[in-house]
Scaffold this motif. Sequence first.
Motif, short mmCIF file in Angstrom:
data_model
loop_
_atom_site.label_atom_id
_atom_site.label_comp_id
_atom_site.label_asym_id
_atom_site.label_seq_id
_atom_site.Cartn_x
_atom_site.Cartn_y
_atom_site.Cartn_z
N LYS A 130 -20.26 -2.38 -12.06
CA LYS A 130 -19.81 -1.29 -11.35
C LYS A 130 -20.22 -0.28 -11.91
O LYS A 130 -20.83 1.04 -11.31
CB LYS A 130 -18.37 -1.27 -10.82
N SER A 187 -23.93 0.65 -11.70
CA SER A 187 -24.71 0.67 -10.44
C SER A 187 -25.05 2.42 -10.14
O SER A 187 -24.27 3.22 -10.55
CB SER A 187 -23.33 0.57 -9.51
N LEU A 217 -23.12 3.46 -5.85
CA LEU A 217 -21.67 3.60 -5.53
C LEU A 217 -21.80 5.20 -5.37
O LEU A 217 -22.05 6.09 -6.12
CB LEU A 217 -20.86 3.25 -6.50
N ALA A 276 -22.41 3.56 0.17
CA ALA A 276 -22.10 2.38 -0.91
C ALA A 276 -20.77 2.73 -1.34
O ALA A 276 -20.50 3.83 -1.94
CB ALA A 276 -22.90 2.34 -1.97
N ASP A 310 -18.02 0.35 -3.09
CA ASP A 310 -17.54 -0.32 -4.04
C ASP A 310 -18.44 -1.76 -4.34
O ASP A 310 -19.22 -2.09 -3.39
CB ASP A 310 -16.25 -0.83 -3.87
N LEU A 341 -21.33 -6.14 -1.64
CA LEU A 341 -21.33 -4.47 -1.75
C LEU A 341 -20.75 -4.06 -0.53
O LEU A 341 -21.18 -4.23 0.57
CB LEU A 341 -22.99 -3.99 -1.45
#
Length: 282
Positions: free
Chosen positions: A223, A226, A229, A249, A251, A258
């Motif tokens: 995460k 990423s 997000l 997006a 989480d 996703l």
Amino acid sequence: MANEFEVENVSLDGWKKYFKIQLFKEIDSTNSELVRRGNSLLPLLNEDGSLTVNGGIFNNTLVLAESQTSGHGRLGRFFYSPSLTGAYFSFSVVKEGGIKNPAMFTVSSAVGVCRAIKKLFGTTCSIKWVNDVFCGGKKVCGILTEGIVNSSKGIVEAAVVGIGINLATQNDFPKELREKAGGISSEEFLSEKKIDSQKLIFCCMDEITAILASGENVIPEYKKLSCLLGKELDVSPVIGQEKSFKAKALDITDDAGLLVELADGTKKILHSGEVTLHSFLG
């Protein structure tokens, strides 16, 4: 017929305790090679879920190539795989009881690749769900996890994980790829630091095998890395007749889905599909 090549500056003795290693000068695709082998060795699991003799033979096989003629990623997309400036490798995993969530192999490998690049190059990468690694705003790595399916039992008996990484891009890098894809560093840096494709491959495998062996939960790190997000996305489903749609997006779920929010405020978890973000921050 693929020709084997030698790995320089890497001791294989320790690795051979855990992996059956084969190296090729050129091959169509390291993933295709392992998928062929896996399918030819079925069944890999006994009725009680334990590994068959063939399952033990296939488990922990590592195939490396200096170049690929038919490297491919998700949705069958061609992955440009020239010699000298790329790292191309695939490994197999056979688990008792079968593979329950192949996506977690992709997630673990993506985090492992990011850790390896950070260790060797000092560069922090980002991850585009679910299988692409970006550096400096361009894709430098693609990961593809494929299952070996025993159709008579209806289970995935093994996973084959393929990883392709661009260390640097040469002048002959295809024009249509230059805007989207790039290399981790320059050829000058690679030469100065004595970093070659094999050194990167085994650094990646160090990180990935440590994650898989320990059962580490890498979702929090995934995460953090990423690049999606909080961003607006175009989502293109690949299963069914659903049309493309826009979403935000929100989480990454514990099983690597996703979580997105649609324009009408409803939420949806994606486990497949292609997402597009028009700008990357690195």
